[in-house]
Design a protein around this motif. Sequence first.
Motif, PDB file in Angstrom:
ATOM      1  N   GLU A  79      34.294  45.521  41.729  1.00 17.08           N
ATOM      2  CA  GLU A  79      34.648  44.319  42.468  1.00 17.08           C
ATOM      3  C   GLU A  79      34.116  43.073  41.771  1.00 17.08           C
ATOM      4  OE1 GLU A  79      36.374  43.639  45.629  1.00 17.08           O
ATOM      5  OE2 GLU A  79      37.266  45.465  44.812  1.00 17.08           O
ATOM      6  N   GLN A  80      32.883  43.168  41.250  1.00 18.64           N
ATOM      7  CA  GLN A  80      32.306  42.050  40.511  1.00 18.64           C
ATOM      8  C   GLN A  80      33.142  41.721  39.266  1.00 18.64           C
ATOM      9  OE1 GLN A  80      29.685  40.434  42.514  1.00 18.64           O
ATOM     10  NE2 GLN A  80      28.480  40.508  40.635  1.00 18.64           N
ATOM     11  N   LEU A  81      33.510  42.774  38.513  1.00 13.41           N
ATOM     12  CA  LEU A  81      34.282  42.561  37.294  1.00 13.41           C
ATOM     13  C   LEU A  81      35.634  41.916  37.596  1.00 13.41           C
ATOM     14  CD1 LEU A  81      33.704  45.877  35.283  1.00 13.41           C
ATOM     15  CD2 LEU A  81      32.719  43.624  34.821  1.00 13.41           C
ATOM     16  N   ARG A  82      36.201  42.232  38.742  1.00 22.31           N
ATOM     17  CA  ARG A  82      37.516  41.705  39.112  1.00 22.31           C
ATOM     18  C   ARG A  82      37.437  40.331  39.763  1.00 22.31           C
ATOM     19  NH1 ARG A  82      38.935  47.581  41.733  1.00 22.31           N
ATOM     20  NH2 ARG A  82      39.525  48.644  39.794  1.00 22.31           N
ATOM     21  N   GLY A  83      36.211  39.820  39.865  1.00 23.89           N
ATOM     22  CA  GLY A  83      36.048  38.501  40.465  1.00 23.89           C
ATOM     23  C   GLY A  83      36.078  38.510  41.973  1.00 23.89           C
ATOM     24  N   ARG A  85      31.559  50.754  31.620  1.00 21.42           N
ATOM     25  CA  ARG A  85      32.482  49.634  31.390  1.00 21.42           C
ATOM     26  C   ARG A  85      33.651  50.031  30.482  1.00 21.42           C
ATOM     27  NH1 ARG A  85      32.346  43.893  31.590  1.00 21.42           N
ATOM     28  NH2 ARG A  85      34.479  43.249  31.131  1.00 21.42           N
ATOM     29  N   PRO A  86      33.422  50.659  29.320  1.00 23.67           N
ATOM     30  CA  PRO A  86      34.571  51.094  28.509  1.00 23.67           C
ATOM     31  C   PRO A  86      35.444  52.123  29.228  1.00 23.67           C
ATOM     32  CG  PRO A  86      32.561  51.090  27.205  1.00 23.67           C
ATOM     33  CD  PRO A  86      32.149  50.911  28.629  1.00 23.67           C
ATOM     34  N   LEU A  87      34.798  52.978  30.013  1.00 22.10           N
ATOM     35  CA  LEU A  87      35.547  53.993  30.762  1.00 22.10           C
ATOM     36  C   LEU A  87      36.494  53.321  31.751  1.00 22.10           C
ATOM     37  CD1 LEU A  87      35.911  57.006  31.652  1.00 22.10           C
ATOM     38  CD2 LEU A  87      34.037  56.599  33.258  1.00 22.10           C
ATOM     39  N   PHE A  88      36.012  52.312  32.474  1.00 25.61           N
ATOM     40  CA  PHE A  88      36.851  51.616  33.444  1.00 25.61           C
ATOM     41  C   PHE A  88      37.987  50.861  32.747  1.00 25.61           C
ATOM     42  CE2 PHE A  88      32.793  51.158  36.196  1.00 25.61           C
ATOM     43  CZ  PHE A  88      32.925  52.473  36.625  1.00 25.61           C
ATOM     44  N   ASP A  89      37.706  50.335  31.556  1.00 20.31           N
ATOM     45  CA  ASP A  89      38.706  49.534  30.854  1.00 20.31           C
ATOM     46  C   ASP A  89      39.758  50.376  30.142  1.00 20.31           C
ATOM     47  OD1 ASP A  89      37.442  47.224  31.657  1.00 20.31           O
ATOM     48  OD2 ASP A  89      36.330  46.948  29.781  1.00 20.31           O
ATOM     49  N   GLU A  90      39.314  51.509  29.550  1.00 20.03           N
ATOM     50  CA  GLU A  90      40.187  52.242  28.631  1.00 20.03           C
ATOM     51  C   GLU A  90      40.472  53.689  29.041  1.00 20.03           C
ATOM     52  OE1 GLU A  90      38.873  51.777  24.525  1.00 20.03           O
ATOM     53  OE2 GLU A  90      37.587  50.121  25.191  1.00 20.03           O
TER      54      GLU A  90
END
Length: 775
Positions: free
Chosen positions: A131-135, A531-536
């Motif tokens: 949620e933080q990463l998505r603003g 973080r890389p797991l969530f992104d890729e």
Amino acid sequence: MTNASPRRPARVAVVSLGAITSQGPTATDLWQGAQKGRVAIVPVRHLPMDGYRTTLAGEIRDERRPRHRAGYPSGYRDRALEFALAAAEEAMAAAGVGVGTATGSVPAERWGIVVGSCNAGLLSGRHWYLEQLRGGAPDPRLPMFVPPQAIAEALAGVYRMKGPALSVNTACAAGANAIGYAAELIRWGQADAVLTGGTDALSDVLVAGFNSLESLSPEPAAPYSKDRRGLSLGEGSGMLVLVSDAVARSLELPVLAEVAGYGLSADGYHATAPHPDGRGASRAIQAALRTAGVDAHEVGYVNSHGTGTAKNDPAETRATKLGLGEAAGSVAVSSTKSMIGHLLGAAGAVEAIVTVGALQEQTAPPTANFTEPDPECDLDYVPNVSRPLDTLVALSNNFAFGGANASLVLTRGRAAVPPSPARDRVVVTGIGALSAAGVGTGSLWDAFAAGRDLGADENGIRVARADVDVTARLTPKQRRRMDRIGMFAVISSRLALENGALELDDDNAAAVGTVLGTGVGPMEAMEAFSRPLFDEGPRAASPAVFPNTVYNAATGQVCMHVGALGPTSTVTTGHAAGAAAITYAADLAALNRADAMLAIAADTLTDAVVDAYRGLPSGGYALAEAGIAVLLERRSAALARGAAPVAEVLGYGIAGDGLGVGRWSPGGRGLERAMRLALDGAGLAPSDVVAVWSSMTGLRGADDAERAALARLFGGGPAVLAPKTLLGEPLGAGGALNLALAVEAWARDEHVGPVLVNSSSLGGTHVSIVLAPAT
């Protein structure tokens, strides 16, 4: 720990069980499924499994929703916490003993909780972080439910238990470690009843991590078989209610089994792989047998760790042979993981429940999926079909990442009483410190004495970062697989050993143990992996980073790089973790489980951790980083090697407010009880105390509660010192920081005499330690 006259330890009875696993929502389902060899490793439904080596796991399909929410934010659900609540509800309902003052109950102050977990509130943290990463604007309370201590304090709040509420995180050995520690609390009079066990839940982070290590089997795990292809993961919780034999007799409770003893050890070998010769694990087995007063030939059944991996199974076979000697050839051995998967921090708990069932029913459950024997795995693994037993004694073994090993001895109907070791006094012989003030306890004292405020503003919250040059103390090769918390733990441990003039070698390594306390744990590694797991997706999961995501990774690094191979554990008691590590380590030394123990406290800050605290009520206190290690020794061992003790641990007390996550008693009643217990254990009166090194940080409500407790106990009383209001709150390292300052103060002829060192979590768990100059 106490210096009072010796007492015979209590026997520890298992009086009830609770479990939720892929076999079903009760402990009865677990035992019946295991006894029948039913494989409950199935295609996973609630997680996407694309991109992994397997689609299978011991997933819970038949969920029993708990009656209690334990203060969790509405609209959210953390499976690990709910599994723990469900298993606890079953165990407490079946216990036949309540919490309180009514007939048939144990006073709330005499009820404890010890919970083991590997990932704890990872799902809560994942939700908040994304949620933080998505603003977005995630609920600011979610981070409070991430650390393992939240599960212990949630359970304490549900049942209003006010004794010790503790959490341990020795990865895959956590459940067994928790049960062993819980039994010790009863055995030595710190509690009359303890709710204990473990819990963990499946997540994409967990599956991706083991997938990156190429550990997952595409078919249900087949431990010890020649054609095995890896492990299967699982999820769930197991909980047991333990009581003293006196409580069991007075309330006429049915005794299902006894926890006769337990043993811990470290491999000091590798972040994920066991030592191939099994010597580390065999020491845990032998230590468990010694504490229980059991001969190896009495053991009739071993519930093995049995993951099904290429390296683990042969190493465990060798460990069992070394641990049991000639008796290993005739003992029945089986792996519950072949039927429900590897439940990580819950594994030791659910496997202990199966072991209780084996003793009750005199039946050895099988190792399912067994095909062709592996020549390197040549014990009797009870292949595929259960068989009758004739034994009063069983072992349950668990071996974990970081080389942490735990072994439990469970008995039923055995008349012999476990031996009563003579308690020794425990002294401090060395301290190592890294902090925002610099390296060494002298720098801490200088900053405190000068009234230096080490915090700096970072977007509305004060932060005191430890800018330490680690390159001067660790080689590039050593640093390559360490995160900052690991570096802080290793460097502070080396400093403590140097300060105490203790050199480790092949002759004494197994006699020196480690207990690390951490409040937030390996968040740097967790973020770097996730973080890389969530992104890729799964292909971005790093096998180099994943081993550092377990809370005991830093402890394992200490064992590997310092060479301490004795008992090892990791406690995660929130902001009281460092103090809890000191008390646990002191007990292990006092009871002659080790000659010396490194009690290490370490926490480091990431931007995400700072953001999480920013969302909580702060009252103006500063967050800080620190790594502090305290070398504790049995006094007789220290004097025998010519050491010069600088302090003695005279006693301690642990108590809770029993109000739940993020809550504490405004009147400081739990802390007052902890201080009184510590003074009673030390044989001192309040008037004997010259100073209190308080837990105050600048958080108004908590500080006011401590002031109220101090006023009732001491009146005008001793000097009350609050170093963390200046130096910052180093999260789980706060109690160790206060101890280091107390010892440094004596070296400067300040506050010389017995002192209290206080430490409190934000969920109302309080630890108070009585420390005095060494004589």
